[in-house]
Design an enzyme around this catalytic site. Structure first.
Site, PDB file in Angstrom:
ATOM      1  N   ARG A 139       4.130  13.544  -8.306  1.00  0.00           N
ATOM      2  CA  ARG A 139       4.236  12.609  -9.430  1.00  0.00           C
ATOM      3  C   ARG A 139       2.932  12.625 -10.227  1.00  0.00           C
ATOM      4  O   ARG A 139       1.846  12.630  -9.648  1.00  0.00           O
ATOM      5  CB  ARG A 139       4.514  11.219  -8.873  1.00  0.00           C
ATOM      6  CG  ARG A 139       4.626  10.147  -9.915  1.00  0.00           C
ATOM      7  CD  ARG A 139       5.447   8.990  -9.433  1.00  0.00           C
ATOM      8  NE  ARG A 139       4.760   8.150  -8.468  1.00  0.00           N
ATOM      9  CZ  ARG A 139       5.305   7.042  -7.940  1.00  0.00           C
ATOM     10  NH1 ARG A 139       6.530   6.677  -8.281  1.00  0.00           N
ATOM     11  NH2 ARG A 139       4.641   6.318  -7.078  1.00  0.00           N
TER      12      ARG A 139
ATOM     13  N   ARG B  73      -1.248  -0.999 -10.268  1.00  0.00           N
ATOM     14  CA  ARG B  73      -0.078  -1.854 -10.476  1.00  0.00           C
ATOM     15  C   ARG B  73      -0.513  -3.307 -10.586  1.00  0.00           C
ATOM     16  O   ARG B  73      -1.640  -3.653 -10.203  1.00  0.00           O
ATOM     17  CB  ARG B  73       0.851  -1.737  -9.256  1.00  0.00           C
ATOM     18  CG  ARG B  73       1.174  -0.314  -8.872  1.00  0.00           C
ATOM     19  CD  ARG B  73       1.267  -0.169  -7.341  1.00  0.00           C
ATOM     20  NE  ARG B  73       1.327   1.246  -6.961  1.00  0.00           N
ATOM     21  CZ  ARG B  73       2.437   1.930  -6.801  1.00  0.00           C
ATOM     22  NH1 ARG B  73       3.594   1.327  -6.958  1.00  0.00           N
ATOM     23  NH2 ARG B  73       2.416   3.202  -6.483  1.00  0.00           N
TER      24      ARG B  73
ATOM     25  N   ASP C  51       4.837  -4.657  -7.555  1.00  0.00           N
ATOM     26  CA  ASP C  51       4.178  -3.411  -7.136  1.00  0.00           C
ATOM     27  C   ASP C  51       4.769  -2.211  -7.884  1.00  0.00           C
ATOM     28  O   ASP C  51       4.235  -1.108  -7.787  1.00  0.00           O
ATOM     29  CB  ASP C  51       4.325  -3.210  -5.622  1.00  0.00           C
ATOM     30  CG  ASP C  51       5.750  -3.355  -5.135  1.00  0.00           C
ATOM     31  OD1 ASP C  51       6.337  -4.428  -5.364  1.00  0.00           O
ATOM     32  OD2 ASP C  51       6.285  -2.399  -4.554  1.00  0.00           O
TER      33      ASP C  51
ATOM     34  N   LYS D  95       4.586  12.272  -3.191  1.00  0.00           N
ATOM     35  CA  LYS D  95       5.428  11.189  -2.672  1.00  0.00           C
ATOM     36  C   LYS D  95       6.305  11.756  -1.557  1.00  0.00           C
ATOM     37  O   LYS D  95       7.071  12.687  -1.797  1.00  0.00           O
ATOM     38  CB  LYS D  95       6.284  10.648  -3.821  1.00  0.00           C
ATOM     39  CG  LYS D  95       7.014   9.363  -3.540  1.00  0.00           C
ATOM     40  CD  LYS D  95       7.576   8.780  -4.835  1.00  0.00           C
ATOM     41  CE  LYS D  95       8.487   7.588  -4.560  1.00  0.00           C
ATOM     42  NZ  LYS D  95       9.031   7.032  -5.813  1.00  0.00           N
TER      43      LYS D  95
ATOM     44  N   ARG E 146       4.191   5.898   1.672  1.00  0.00           N
ATOM     45  CA  ARG E 146       4.777   7.241   1.694  1.00  0.00           C
ATOM     46  C   ARG E 146       4.332   8.037   0.475  1.00  0.00           C
ATOM     47  O   ARG E 146       5.093   8.815  -0.092  1.00  0.00           O
ATOM     48  CB  ARG E 146       6.294   7.172   1.764  1.00  0.00           C
ATOM     49  CG  ARG E 146       6.912   6.452   0.609  1.00  0.00           C
ATOM     50  CD  ARG E 146       8.317   6.888   0.375  1.00  0.00           C
ATOM     51  NE  ARG E 146       8.878   6.015  -0.650  1.00  0.00           N
ATOM     52  CZ  ARG E 146      10.101   6.097  -1.075  1.00  0.00           C
ATOM     53  NH1 ARG E 146      10.903   6.988  -0.583  1.00  0.00           N
ATOM     54  NH2 ARG E 146      10.530   5.285  -2.014  1.00  0.00           N
TER      55      ARG E 146
ATOM     56  N   ASP F 115       8.132   4.266 -10.472  1.00  0.00           N
ATOM     57  CA  ASP F 115       8.929   4.057  -9.266  1.00  0.00           C
ATOM     58  C   ASP F 115      10.424   4.025  -9.539  1.00  0.00           C
ATOM     59  O   ASP F 115      11.046   2.972  -9.640  1.00  0.00           O
ATOM     60  CB  ASP F 115       8.477   2.798  -8.516  1.00  0.00           C
ATOM     61  CG  ASP F 115       7.699   3.201  -7.280  1.00  0.00           C
ATOM     62  OD1 ASP F 115       7.646   4.407  -6.995  1.00  0.00           O
ATOM     63  OD2 ASP F 115       7.144   2.324  -6.601  1.00  0.00           O
TER      64      ASP F 115
ATOM     65  N   GLY G 212       0.852  -1.192   0.000  1.00  0.00           N
ATOM     66  CA  GLY G 212       0.000   0.000   0.000  1.00  0.00           C
ATOM     67  C   GLY G 212       0.882   1.234   0.000  1.00  0.00           C
ATOM     68  O   GLY G 212       2.085   1.152   0.273  1.00  0.00           O
TER      69      GLY G 212
HETATM   70  P1  AMP Z   1       9.185   1.351  -3.087  1.00  0.00           P
HETATM   71  O1  AMP Z   1      10.528   0.827  -2.709  1.00  0.00           O
HETATM   72  O2  AMP Z   1       9.154   2.849  -3.189  1.00  0.00           O
HETATM   73  O3  AMP Z   1       8.592   0.686  -4.262  1.00  0.00           O
HETATM   74  O4  AMP Z   1       8.245   1.031  -1.850  1.00  0.00           O
HETATM   75  C1  AMP Z   1       7.889  -0.267  -1.439  1.00  0.00           C
HETATM   76  C2  AMP Z   1       6.883  -0.183  -0.317  1.00  0.00           C
HETATM   77  O5  AMP Z   1       7.447   0.403   0.840  1.00  0.00           O
HETATM   78  C3  AMP Z   1       5.668   0.670  -0.651  1.00  0.00           C
HETATM   79  O6  AMP Z   1       4.533   0.087  -0.059  1.00  0.00           O
HETATM   80  C4  AMP Z   1       5.998   1.985  -0.026  1.00  0.00           C
HETATM   81  O7  AMP Z   1       4.849   2.727   0.257  1.00  0.00           O
HETATM   82  C5  AMP Z   1       6.711   1.551   1.243  1.00  0.00           C
HETATM   83  N1  AMP Z   1       7.628   2.587   1.726  1.00  0.00           N
HETATM   84  C6  AMP Z   1       8.777   2.978   1.147  1.00  0.00           C
HETATM   85  N2  AMP Z   1       9.356   3.961   1.870  1.00  0.00           N
HETATM   86  C7  AMP Z   1       8.563   4.205   2.916  1.00  0.00           C
HETATM   87  C8  AMP Z   1       8.613   5.115   4.034  1.00  0.00           C
HETATM   88  N3  AMP Z   1       9.614   5.975   4.174  1.00  0.00           N
HETATM   89  N4  AMP Z   1       7.601   5.078   4.909  1.00  0.00           N
HETATM   90  C9  AMP Z   1       6.581   4.221   4.771  1.00  0.00           C
HETATM   91  N5  AMP Z   1       6.476   3.349   3.759  1.00  0.00           N
HETATM   92  C10 AMP Z   1       7.448   3.330   2.835  1.00  0.00           C
HETATM   93 MG    MG Z   2       7.021   1.060  -5.299  1.00  0.00          MG
END
Ligand code: AMP
Ligand code: MG
Length: 497
Positions: A187, A194, A263, A124, A104, A273, A101
């Site tokens: 963004r 996804r 995702d 974001k 962030r 992403d 989900g």
């Molecule tokens: P990503 O690596 O950006 O594709 O993120 C993978 C998952 O981790 C997604 O569900 C993001 O929402 C969550 N996520 C990444 N960074 C954070 C953060 N700083 N705080 C909370 N959730 C995060």
């Molecule tokens: Mg992601």
């Protein structure tokens, strides 16, 4: 009293920015999202605004005072017509399944552009949501600027991608291995649906909502399929086609996504992403830059196979919609899925032919290309610059190009082009239109980020963005941006989370 600098509240009341929010995703059932509010931040400040993109979207950012833009893109004063949510999704990360989900990211809603396109507007790094798990929901300036640079470069290369409208700093630190400057990226995406969004509902065995999601995605991205018989199978085929085309485009410019989890694969066919992504310099299929990709799962040469694997996960989610008979539904999905390698190869070969100025298809083309790539790999030739050299009137004085192996390939290629001596001017100009002069070289990206993060200096970033804006034209001297770093095998990119 008339003021020359109206307050944000007044601007919003007048909607001088020109938002036309729809919020169609938040009209879907509750299971699809959680309501969310951007966190309060101390002192938002604009770092960069993409005025050209704003114009395309019908948003009058030029008329908005910078202070108001900072508040807007930090989510402090939202347009009254949006309904912020965090989207629910799941995903296979490095092969393992997890419920995720937007942890962030906050979706403000969908804006309708002047030409009728519906685009997601997402913040974001705007603070925690119901899906943040242990995370802080924040983002740091470096990774957000990195996404801005690479996504805009991809767009200029003509590759489907999410876009970056703004980066604002929050005036607050985010804590990673050290304290970094907090930032928020705005963004813009065709949508944020996804493969993982389908996996989320499938994991909950929620077939009614799965169907609702497929119907929504079809209306939004494949309206021509709304009345198709076997529409969910056709939907799968269409998503697969867009992915085959997209990954071929990545391979043709040497783009390495770095974290092709399900995702991070958008149903729309846009690149999404930008975490540990980077462009390959010397041609080497096993190139990996991501610090977390120890096994090389997401190496350059693996990207087509990983896309196929991700599409298999997508197909699995759609099984309940294809046919009531389980055997039949599996046969239908597998039949389509099996076409992926051939489909990818066709896109890739067509793109490679263009890169080499071949207007027609001939039986030996794949082999001709293979020999060139093998030679590039053996001599550690730069992928981008080799194609650009082949597109120029004269090959540069480089020992590599004098080697008998290369000369043998070169004369074969010229024969194939049916010209003598060297490729003709018209072939060269066609080739230059598809072989970029500039790509975001890793050391140039790092240089821009260091100037931004360490010296609060945006000038290096702006010069880089200007060079990346027309990658197929070489009107100015771009040599500064063309040279690869001598040895970037040890270059590492980070997720920034
Ligand atoms: P990503 O690596 O950006 O594709 O993120 C993978 C998952 O981790 C997604 O569900 C993001 O929402 C969550 N996520 C990444 N960074 C954070 C953060 N700083 N705080 C909370 N959730 C995060
Ligand atoms: Mg992601």
């Amino acid at each position: 009293m008339v003021t020359s600098n109206p307050s944000l509240a007044e601007n919003i009341a007048k909607n001088i920015v020109g938002w036309r929010f729809d919020n169609s995703y938040s009209r879907l059932p509750d299971a699809f999202y959680a309501l969310a509010q951007p966190a309060r931040v101390q002192s938002p400040r604009v770092w960069i605004l993409n005025y050209r993109l704003a114009d395309e979207l019908g948003l009058s950012l030029r008329a908005l005072p910078l202070e108001d833009a900072a508040n807007l893109f930090a989510g402090q004063d939202l347009p009254g017509s949006c309904r912020p949510i965090a989207q629910a999704y799941a995903g296979h990360q490095f092969g393992g399944f997890t419920m995720l989900g937007d942890g962030r990211a906050i979706l403000l809603g969908e804006h309708r552009t002047p030409c009728g396109r519906l685009v997601d507007i997402q913040l974001k790094g705007a603070g925690p949501t119901r899906f943040s798990r242990g995370g802080d929901g924040r983002a740091a300036l470096g990774p957000m600027l990195r996404e801005y640079i690479i996504s805009e470069a991809m767009s200029a290369l003509g590759i489907p991608t999410t876009r970056s409208l703004a980066v604002v700093t929050t005036g607050e630190p985010v804590f990673r291995s050290s304290a970094l400057r907090g930032a928020i990226l705005t963004r813009v995406a065709a949508s944020h649906i996804r493969v993982g969004t389908f996996e989320y509902l499938a994991a909950r065995h929620d077939v009614a909502n799965l169907r609702a999601l497929a119907d929504y995605a079809i209306v939004r991205h494949f309206p021509e399929l709304v009345d198709a018989s076997q529409k969910y199978l056709e939907f799968f085929r269409a998503v697969m086609d867009r992915q085959a085309s997209l990954i071929a485009r990545w391979q043709l410019v040497g783009f390495i996504h770095g974290v092709m989890n399900t995702d991070n694969m958008a149903i729309s066919g846009e690149t999404i992403d930008y975490g540990p992504c980077a462009f390959m310099n010397a041609y080497r299929p096993d190139t990996v830059f991501s610090s977390i990709d120890h096994g090389g799962r997401y190496a350059y040469g693996n990207q087509p196979a990983i896309a196929h694997w991700n599409l298999a996960r997508f197909a699995e989610t759609l099984l309940p919609l294809l046919d009531p008979d389980q055997e039949k539904t599996i046969a239908l999905a597998s039949g389509v899925l099996a076409e992926f390698p051939k489909q990818f190869e066709a896109y890739w070969l067509a793109g490679m032919r263009k890169k080499l100025g071949l207007e027609t298809a001939a039986a030996g083309d794949a082999e001709l290309i293979r020999v060139l790539l093998d030679w590039m790999q053996n001599t550690a030739a730069d992928f981008t610059n080799t194609f650009r050299d082949l597109s120029s009137a004269e090959l540069p004085a480089d020992d590599r190009y004098r080697h008998p192996d290369f000369r043998a390939w070169y004369s074969r290629w010229l024969d194939r082009l049916q010209c003598h001596g060297r490729a003709s001017a018209s072939i060269q100009s066609r080739m230059r239109a598809v072989n970029p002069t500039v790509i975001p070289r890793n050391h140039r990206v790092e240089e821009a980020l260091a100037a931004a993060e360490d010296h609060d200096d945006p000038s290096v970033l702006h010069r880089l963005l200007a060079a990346l804006a027309s990658p197929y034209e070489a009107t100015a001297d771009l040599s500064y941006y063309q040279e690869p770093q001598a040895d970037d095998c040890n270059y590492r990119t980070f997720c920034g989370t």
